[in-house]
Design a protein around this motif. Structure first.
Motif, PDB file in Angstrom:
ATOM      1  N   PRO A  84       0.809  -1.232   0.000  1.00  0.00           N
ATOM      2  CA  PRO A  84       0.000   0.000   0.000  1.00  0.00           C
ATOM      3  C   PRO A  84       0.839   1.278   0.000  1.00  0.00           C
ATOM      4  O   PRO A  84       0.388   2.306  -0.516  1.00  0.00           O
ATOM      5  N   ASN A  85       2.054   1.232   0.558  1.00  0.00           N
ATOM      6  CA  ASN A  85       2.930   2.401   0.485  1.00  0.00           C
ATOM      7  C   ASN A  85       3.297   2.744  -0.952  1.00  0.00           C
ATOM      8  O   ASN A  85       3.608   3.897  -1.270  1.00  0.00           O
ATOM      9  N   MET A  86       3.297   1.732  -1.831  1.00  0.00           N
ATOM     10  CA  MET A  86       3.546   1.978  -3.249  1.00  0.00           C
ATOM     11  C   MET A  86       2.290   2.427  -3.978  1.00  0.00           C
ATOM     12  O   MET A  86       2.354   3.236  -4.902  1.00  0.00           O
ATOM     13  N   ALA A  87       1.143   1.858  -3.562  1.00  0.00           N
ATOM     14  CA  ALA A  87      -0.085   2.029  -4.331  1.00  0.00           C
ATOM     15  C   ALA A  87      -0.889   3.262  -3.946  1.00  0.00           C
ATOM     16  O   ALA A  87      -1.649   3.794  -4.771  1.00  0.00           O
ATOM     17  N   LEU A  88      -0.768   3.727  -2.715  1.00  0.00           N
ATOM     18  CA  LEU A  88      -1.568   4.874  -2.287  1.00  0.00           C
ATOM     19  C   LEU A  88      -1.187   6.114  -3.091  1.00  0.00           C
ATOM     20  O   LEU A  88      -0.009   6.324  -3.405  1.00  0.00           O
ATOM     21  N   PRO A  89      -2.152   6.946  -3.447  1.00  0.00           N
ATOM     22  CA  PRO A  89      -1.859   8.128  -4.280  1.00  0.00           C
ATOM     23  C   PRO A  89      -0.936   9.108  -3.572  1.00  0.00           C
ATOM     24  O   PRO A  89      -0.933   9.217  -2.345  1.00  0.00           O
ATOM     25  N   ILE A  90      -0.139   9.804  -4.363  1.00  0.00           N
ATOM     26  CA  ILE A  90       0.778  10.804  -3.832  1.00  0.00           C
ATOM     27  C   ILE A  90       0.331  12.178  -4.288  1.00  0.00           C
ATOM     28  O   ILE A  90      -0.489  12.315  -5.200  1.00  0.00           O
ATOM     29  N   GLN A  91       0.869  13.192  -3.633  1.00  0.00           N
ATOM     30  CA  GLN A  91       0.524  14.559  -4.012  1.00  0.00           C
ATOM     31  C   GLN A  91       1.647  15.168  -4.839  1.00  0.00           C
ATOM     32  O   GLN A  91       2.792  14.727  -4.791  1.00  0.00           O
ATOM     33  N   GLN A  92       1.295  16.159  -5.610  1.00  0.00           N
ATOM     34  CA  GLN A  92       2.266  16.849  -6.457  1.00  0.00           C
ATOM     35  C   GLN A  92       3.022  17.882  -5.620  1.00  0.00           C
ATOM     36  O   GLN A  92       2.421  18.662  -4.887  1.00  0.00           O
ATOM     37  N   VAL A  93       4.341  17.834  -5.729  1.00  0.00           N
ATOM     38  CA  VAL A  93       5.177  18.832  -5.050  1.00  0.00           C
ATOM     39  C   VAL A  93       6.111  19.443  -6.086  1.00  0.00           C
ATOM     40  O   VAL A  93       6.370  18.858  -7.144  1.00  0.00           O
ATOM     41  N   GLN A  94       6.612  20.604  -5.756  1.00  0.00           N
ATOM     42  CA  GLN A  94       7.518  21.295  -6.664  1.00  0.00           C
ATOM     43  C   GLN A  94       8.844  20.543  -6.758  1.00  0.00           C
ATOM     44  O   GLN A  94       9.350  20.014  -5.771  1.00  0.00           O
ATOM     45  N   SER A 114       8.640  11.614   2.436  1.00  0.00           N
ATOM     46  CA  SER A 114       7.404  11.799   3.188  1.00  0.00           C
ATOM     47  C   SER A 114       6.593  12.973   2.668  1.00  0.00           C
ATOM     48  O   SER A 114       5.372  13.034   2.865  1.00  0.00           O
ATOM     49  N   SER A 115       7.251  13.932   1.969  1.00  0.00           N
ATOM     50  CA  SER A 115       6.525  15.086   1.445  1.00  0.00           C
ATOM     51  C   SER A 115       5.595  14.699   0.298  1.00  0.00           C
ATOM     52  O   SER A 115       4.684  15.453  -0.042  1.00  0.00           O
ATOM     53  N   LEU A 116       5.848  13.543  -0.327  1.00  0.00           N
ATOM     54  CA  LEU A 116       4.989  13.097  -1.418  1.00  0.00           C
ATOM     55  C   LEU A 116       3.699  12.447  -0.926  1.00  0.00           C
ATOM     56  O   LEU A 116       2.750  12.292  -1.692  1.00  0.00           O
ATOM     57  N   LYS A 117       3.673  12.052   0.317  1.00  0.00           N
ATOM     58  CA  LYS A 117       2.548  11.284   0.838  1.00  0.00           C
ATOM     59  C   LYS A 117       1.401  12.197   1.253  1.00  0.00           C
ATOM     60  O   LYS A 117       1.620  13.240   1.878  1.00  0.00           O
ATOM     61  N   LYS A 118       0.192  11.781   0.914  1.00  0.00           N
ATOM     62  CA  LYS A 118      -0.985  12.433   1.461  1.00  0.00           C
ATOM     63  C   LYS A 118      -1.208  11.929   2.892  1.00  0.00           C
ATOM     64  O   LYS A 118      -0.489  11.054   3.362  1.00  0.00           O
ATOM     65  N   ASP A 119      -2.215  12.485   3.556  1.00  0.00           N
ATOM     66  CA  ASP A 119      -2.437  12.118   4.957  1.00  0.00           C
ATOM     67  C   ASP A 119      -2.647  10.616   5.124  1.00  0.00           C
ATOM     68  O   ASP A 119      -2.096   9.996   6.043  1.00  0.00           O
ATOM     69  N   ILE A 120      -3.428  10.007   4.238  1.00  0.00           N
ATOM     70  CA  ILE A 120      -3.671   8.575   4.357  1.00  0.00           C
ATOM     71  C   ILE A 120      -2.380   7.779   4.151  1.00  0.00           C
ATOM     72  O   ILE A 120      -2.148   6.748   4.796  1.00  0.00           O
ATOM     73  N   GLY A 121      -1.514   8.283   3.259  1.00  0.00           N
ATOM     74  CA  GLY A 121      -0.231   7.631   3.047  1.00  0.00           C
ATOM     75  C   GLY A 121       0.665   7.718   4.262  1.00  0.00           C
ATOM     76  O   GLY A 121       1.349   6.752   4.610  1.00  0.00           O
ATOM     77  N   LEU A 122       0.680   8.883   4.922  1.00  0.00           N
ATOM     78  CA  LEU A 122       1.476   9.040   6.136  1.00  0.00           C
ATOM     79  C   LEU A 122       0.957   8.143   7.253  1.00  0.00           C
ATOM     80  O   LEU A 122       1.741   7.530   7.989  1.00  0.00           O
TER      81      LEU A 122
END
Length: 345
Positions: free
Chosen positions: A160-170, A178-186
């Motif tokens: 699930p750490n691979m499959a959960l959606p990530i957020q866009q960062v600069q 950890s900055s790529l992870k959304k709350d559910i990923g964290l």
């Protein structure tokens, strides 16, 4: 470049001040490169030797060692991605790939190694403790089932750490995964860390019990020369693997939990986060170092593997005759039952 959103500390510093925690990776990447270069020949030789070894999957020891080798291969394949990211020469897409896939693969390999090393230590004790030979841990079918359960459990926790959606960062030079992870990923990441820590604690308890029982058996057999020889062999093999296990994995888990709290912003002080990150990377390097020593473990703990390597490397063939003579002499001192089941010198 805008301040990385993942590197902003909200405690102990003004809001918006950059807190870059992973800008000191130069020495670590040099050491990782050395580990990769040193371990690669040994791991490839181990793969070839196990492929050529007769009956590698017909003994419980062989089953656990083959699975440990599989974990080492996974780590070896994932390590170059970490090296490229830490060097800062990887393109952005490769850095993101590392955070999503290869970094998770490193931890799958790490905890698979922990589980199988624990099984090997227990198996080594049972190999020399003839009264406990009926335990199912030494049955090949049970060893294969146990290995399958370990892999499925780790995949269930980690994938699930691979499959959960990530957020866009600069795009940034120093990317914190950890900055790529959304709350559910964290949240899932935190749960995965504590579940894997529980696995490590249970494995460590088994290692300590096996080591303690082997030492107790040695002390109790001082008056019997034959039992003393068997007990000393058990203590030597169990203790050697147990010491390597503790040195490789205990320091990492001392740092892992507080570092996870820094990842999830429970700890926000910038200096504390930097220190925890350096501590995590230092102890992770110590854990990865087992790649260099596992081929030696395969060689000294598994006779079919050792025989195959000797046939492949003429420079050590000359030792085979003397070792075979020592083995024959040792087996003559044992009961027929123990000689029948023994697969490790």
């Amino acid at each position: 470049m805008m301040p990385p959103s993942s590197n902003v500390s909200s405690g102990g510093a003004e809001q918006g001040v950059k807190c870059i925690i992973n800008d000191q990776m130069g020495p670590f990447t040099v050491l990782y490169i050395l580990i990769f270069i040193i371990s690669l020949p040994g791991i490839l030789l181990s793969v070839w030797a196990f492929v050529r070894s007769p009956g590698a999957q017909r003994q419980s020891t062989g089953v656990y060692l083959v699975n440990l080798l599989a974990a080492d291969l996974l780590l070896l394949l994932a390590l170059p991605f970490k090296i490229l990211k830490d060097l800062g020469v990887a393109p952005w897409s490769l850095m993101v790939f590392h955070c999503q896939a290869s970094a998770v693969t490193i931890y799958i390999s790490l905890y698979a190694s922990i589980a199988f090393l624990a099984f090997i230590i227990i198996d080594r004790y049972l190999q020399d403790c003839h009264t406990l030979r009926l335990l199912r841990l030494q049955e090949v079918s049970f060893a294969q089932l146990l290995s399958l359960v370990v892999w499925l459990l780790l995949l269930l926790i980690m994938v699930p750490n691979m499959a959960l959606p990530i957020q866009q960062v600069q795009e940034q030079q120093y990317l914190s995964c950890s900055s790529l992870k959304k709350d559910i990923g964290l949240h899932w990441h935190t749960m995965a860390v504590f579940l894997c820590t529980a696995l490590f604690l249970n494995a460590s308890i088994a290692v300590l019990i096996s080591s303690g029982l082997a030492l107790k058996r040695l002390l109790a057999s001082r008056s019997n020369p034959k039992l003393w020889v068997d007990a000393r062999r058990a203590v030597r093999s169990v203790t050697a693997v147990a010491v390597a296990y503790m040195l490789s994995f205990v320091p990492y888990h001392v740092v892992r939990t507080p570092y996870t709290l820094a990842q999830t912003k429970v700890i926000t002080d910038c200096q504390t986060r930097r220190q925890l990150f350096l501590g995590k990377e230092s102890t992770l390097l110590l854990s990865v170092l087992h790649l260099c020593f596992d081929p030696l473990l395969f060689f000294y703990l598994y006779t079919p593997f050792r025989q195959t390597v000797r046939k492949m490397l003429p420079c050590i063939r000359s030792q085979a005759v003397s070792d075979a003579e020592e083995q024959d002499a040792s087996e003559m001192m044992q009961t027929p039952t123990s000689a029948q089941h023994k697969d490790v010198i």
